[in-house]
Design a protein around this motif. Structure first.
Motif, PDB file in Angstrom:
ATOM      1  N   ASN A   1      -3.038 -56.196  41.633  1.00 21.25           N
ATOM      2  CA  ASN A   1      -3.616 -54.857  40.875  1.00 21.25           C
ATOM      3  C   ASN A   1      -2.840 -54.281  42.091  1.00 21.25           C
ATOM      4  N   ASN A   2      -2.584 -54.379  43.763  1.00 26.31           N
ATOM      5  CA  ASN A   2      -1.526 -54.438  44.459  1.00 26.31           C
ATOM      6  C   ASN A   2       0.312 -54.942  44.212  1.00 26.31           C
ATOM      7  N   THR A   3       0.040 -56.082  43.249  1.00 26.78           N
ATOM      8  CA  THR A   3       1.480 -56.645  42.899  1.00 26.78           C
ATOM      9  C   THR A   3       1.958 -56.140  42.117  1.00 26.78           C
ATOM     10  N   TYR A   4       1.252 -55.068  41.149  1.00 26.45           N
ATOM     11  CA  TYR A   4       2.399 -54.517  39.443  1.00 26.45           C
ATOM     12  C   TYR A   4       1.884 -52.670  39.916  1.00 26.45           C
ATOM     13  N   THR A   5       1.461 -52.546  41.545  1.00 29.36           N
ATOM     14  CA  THR A   5       1.596 -51.199  41.761  1.00 29.36           C
ATOM     15  C   THR A   5       2.817 -50.657  41.641  1.00 29.36           C
ATOM     16  N   ASN A   6       3.442 -49.482  41.394  1.00 24.35           N
ATOM     17  CA  ASN A   6       4.309 -49.450  41.904  1.00 24.35           C
ATOM     18  C   ASN A   6       4.708 -46.963  42.074  1.00 24.35           C
ATOM     19  N   ILE A   7       5.463 -47.393  43.073  1.00 31.14           N
ATOM     20  CA  ILE A   7       5.022 -45.547  43.991  1.00 31.14           C
ATOM     21  C   ILE A   7       6.267 -45.050  42.740  1.00 31.14           C
ATOM     22  N   VAL A   8       6.111 -43.968  42.043  1.00 29.08           N
ATOM     23  CA  VAL A   8       7.342 -43.351  41.678  1.00 29.08           C
ATOM     24  C   VAL A   8       7.464 -42.162  42.467  1.00 29.08           C
ATOM     25  N   PRO A   9       8.199 -41.531  42.173  1.00 31.62           N
ATOM     26  CA  PRO A   9       8.783 -40.363  42.532  1.00 31.62           C
ATOM     27  C   PRO A   9       7.654 -39.337  41.155  1.00 31.62           C
ATOM     28  N   GLU A  10       6.784 -37.725  42.237  1.00 29.93           N
ATOM     29  CA  GLU A  10       7.029 -37.207  41.384  1.00 29.93           C
ATOM     30  C   GLU A  10       6.775 -36.262  41.608  1.00 29.93           C
ATOM     31  N   SER A  11       6.852 -34.407  40.980  1.00 29.72           N
ATOM     32  CA  SER A  11       7.283 -33.713  41.570  1.00 29.72           C
ATOM     33  C   SER A  11       6.548 -32.386  40.797  1.00 29.72           C
ATOM     34  N   HIS A  12       5.576 -31.350  41.492  1.00 32.12           N
ATOM     35  CA  HIS A  12       5.323 -30.505  41.024  1.00 32.12           C
ATOM     36  C   HIS A  12       5.549 -28.926  41.806  1.00 32.12           C
TER      37      HIS A  12
ATOM     38  N   GLY B   1      -2.429 -48.683  34.687  1.00 32.17           N
ATOM     39  CA  GLY B   1      -1.414 -47.536  35.212  1.00 32.17           C
ATOM     40  C   GLY B   1      -1.016 -46.993  33.949  1.00 32.17           C
ATOM     41  N   ARG B   2      -0.424 -45.627  33.996  1.00 27.95           N
ATOM     42  CA  ARG B   2       0.058 -44.726  33.271  1.00 27.95           C
ATOM     43  C   ARG B   2       1.715 -45.060  33.371  1.00 27.95           C
ATOM     44  N   VAL B   3       2.702 -45.658  34.345  1.00 32.26           N
ATOM     45  CA  VAL B   3       3.810 -45.457  34.741  1.00 32.26           C
ATOM     46  C   VAL B   3       4.217 -46.674  33.519  1.00 32.26           C
ATOM     47  N   ARG B   4       4.802 -46.624  32.590  1.00 33.36           N
ATOM     48  CA  ARG B   4       5.256 -48.114  31.862  1.00 33.36           C
ATOM     49  C   ARG B   4       7.156 -48.227  32.291  1.00 33.36           C
ATOM     50  N   GLU B   5       7.533 -47.428  32.731  1.00 35.90           N
ATOM     51  CA  GLU B   5       9.179 -48.009  32.122  1.00 35.90           C
ATOM     52  C   GLU B   5       9.621 -46.940  33.596  1.00 35.90           C
ATOM     53  N   ILE B   6      10.567 -47.454  34.815  1.00 36.45           N
ATOM     54  CA  ILE B   6      11.330 -46.573  35.752  1.00 36.45           C
ATOM     55  C   ILE B   6      12.592 -46.824  35.327  1.00 36.45           C
ATOM     56  N   ASP B   7      13.158 -45.713  35.518  1.00 34.50           N
ATOM     57  CA  ASP B   7      14.962 -45.096  35.432  1.00 34.50           C
ATOM     58  C   ASP B   7      14.957 -46.055  34.190  1.00 34.50           C
ATOM     59  N   GLY B   8      14.321 -46.689  33.134  1.00 36.27           N
ATOM     60  CA  GLY B   8      14.744 -46.680  31.614  1.00 36.27           C
ATOM     61  C   GLY B   8      14.224 -48.346  31.400  1.00 36.27           C
ATOM     62  N   ASN B   9      14.009 -49.225  33.051  1.00 28.41           N
ATOM     63  CA  ASN B   9      13.798 -49.882  33.213  1.00 28.41           C
ATOM     64  C   ASN B   9      12.205 -49.856  32.591  1.00 28.41           C
ATOM     65  N   PRO B  10      11.721 -51.574  31.689  1.00 25.64           N
ATOM     66  CA  PRO B  10      10.243 -51.968  31.855  1.00 25.64           C
ATOM     67  C   PRO B  10       9.138 -52.139  32.954  1.00 25.64           C
TER      68      PRO B  10
ATOM     69  N   GLY C   1      -5.257 -39.631  39.869  1.00 32.45           N
ATOM     70  CA  GLY C   1      -4.708 -41.260  40.525  1.00 32.45           C
ATOM     71  C   GLY C   1      -4.114 -40.196  41.985  1.00 32.45           C
ATOM     72  N   LYS C   2      -3.765 -41.659  42.257  1.00 36.97           N
ATOM     73  CA  LYS C   2      -3.596 -41.715  44.263  1.00 36.97           C
ATOM     74  C   LYS C   2      -2.364 -41.065  44.003  1.00 36.97           C
ATOM     75  N   TYR C   3      -1.808 -39.709  45.510  1.00 39.83           N
ATOM     76  CA  TYR C   3      -0.202 -39.768  45.228  1.00 39.83           C
ATOM     77  C   TYR C   3      -0.166 -39.493  46.692  1.00 39.83           C
ATOM     78  N   LEU C   4       1.162 -39.599  47.532  1.00 40.62           N
ATOM     79  CA  LEU C   4       1.302 -39.337  48.807  1.00 40.62           C
ATOM     80  C   LEU C   4       2.236 -37.764  49.129  1.00 40.62           C
ATOM     81  N   VAL C   5       1.494 -37.014  49.765  1.00 48.13           N
ATOM     82  CA  VAL C   5       2.243 -36.163  49.562  1.00 48.13           C
ATOM     83  C   VAL C   5       2.569 -35.451  50.919  1.00 48.13           C
ATOM     84  N   ASP C   6       3.806 -34.519  51.044  1.00 50.43           N
ATOM     85  CA  ASP C   6       4.185 -34.231  52.241  1.00 50.43           C
ATOM     86  C   ASP C   6       2.854 -33.786  53.661  1.00 50.43           C
ATOM     87  N   PRO C   7       3.221 -34.773  54.351  1.00 46.39           N
ATOM     88  CA  PRO C   7       2.037 -33.812  55.540  1.00 46.39           C
ATOM     89  C   PRO C   7       2.121 -32.123  56.288  1.00 46.39           C
TER      90      PRO C   7
END
Length: 261
Positions: A5-16, A83-92, A62-68
């Motif tokens: 799980n840790n190996t395949y975990t990705n941290i991707v930008p997300e904005s709301h 996980g639900r993210v299948r590609e990042i910047d067009g890369n699988p 999900g699990k998020y990183l938020v600005d303190p």
């Protein structure tokens, strides 16, 4: 599992924009957003870690990183398993699917947040009772409901082989012990165990090479084949559905012959 799980975990930008996530107090009735005081370093900055348990103002669970300071979402920590993210910047990117774990997570989160959809649960209970009253086994039907067709189709094929064997041996007297421990069951159990072991080995190798695989823009599980050029050497056979179906049919025939002994 934790390693994978840790190996395949990705941290991707997300904005709301305009959405702030404030963690609920431990004794609060509304546990939609929770936090354990965990912090994480990423992109040269410290972030607070929060968990969204139910959809909140467009923010999915999900699990998020938020600005303190502003408490706005900056990154999504997408797990490797489920996980639900299948590609990042067009890369699988490689993710490990786990339908059973996903269902258990939904049930657990629903209980902890006191927002379990009891209506759906009760519908399932009454459907199960109805199926049992009709003299059918509810567990195989339930498994077929939540598993994708790509997984349940092979189980159905195994059931067809079992039906053919039972029909062929209907005239003979066989005890339940002979039926449940016959050569067909043992052979099938070996296939399941072998497939599980092979899957663990492949996943372990893929976990060790995941960064190289993503750099090469290929799935981690296919990275070794990509390095040795196996797909290129096999040509159309490497991705032929007909060849795969023929191999699967041959395996079913072998199972039938073994179980017929």
């Amino acid at each position: 599992l934790t390693l994978l799980n840790n190996t395949y975990t990705n941290i991707v930008p997300e904005s709301h924009p305009g959405v702030t996530l404030e963690a609920a107090a431990p004794d609060a009735a509304d546990r939609s957003v929770t936090a354990s005081g965990e912090r994480m370093s990423h992109a040269g900055q410290e972030w607070d870690v929060v968990r969204v348990n139910v959809p909140v103002e467009g923010v999915q669970p999900g699990k998020y990183l938020v600005d303190p300071g502003s408490r706005e979402v900056a990154f999504l920590v997408d797990p490797g398993i489920g996980g639900r993210v299948r590609e990042i910047d067009g890369n699988p990117v490689t993710k490990l699917d786990s339908p059973k774990a996903t269902i258990m997570a939904l049930v657990t989160d629903g209980i902890l947040t006191q927002k379990l959809p009891w209506g759906l649960v009760l519908i399932g209970v009454f459907l199960t009772v109805s199926i049992e009253l009709m003299g059918l086994l509810s567990l195989p039907i339930a498994v077929g409901v939540y598993l994708p067709i790509s997984t349940s189709a092979s189980m159905f094929a195994g059931g067809v082989v079992r039906w053919l064997i039972d029909r062929r041996s209907r005239g003979g007297e066989r005890s339940m012990v002979e039926v449940e421990s016959g050569p067909g069951v043992l052979f099938s159990s070996g296939l399941i165990a072998g497939g599980a072991i092979a899957g663990i080995v492949i996943a372990g190798v893929a976990a060790a090479l995941v960064s190289r695989a993503e750099s090469a823009q290929v799935p981690a599980a296919d990275y070794l084949a990509h390095v040795v050029g196996l797909q290129g050497r096999l040509g159309v056979f490497a991705q032929s559905d007909v060849i795969s179906l023929a191999v699967f049919a041959g395996l079913g025939f072998i199972l039938y012959r073994v179980a017929s002994r």
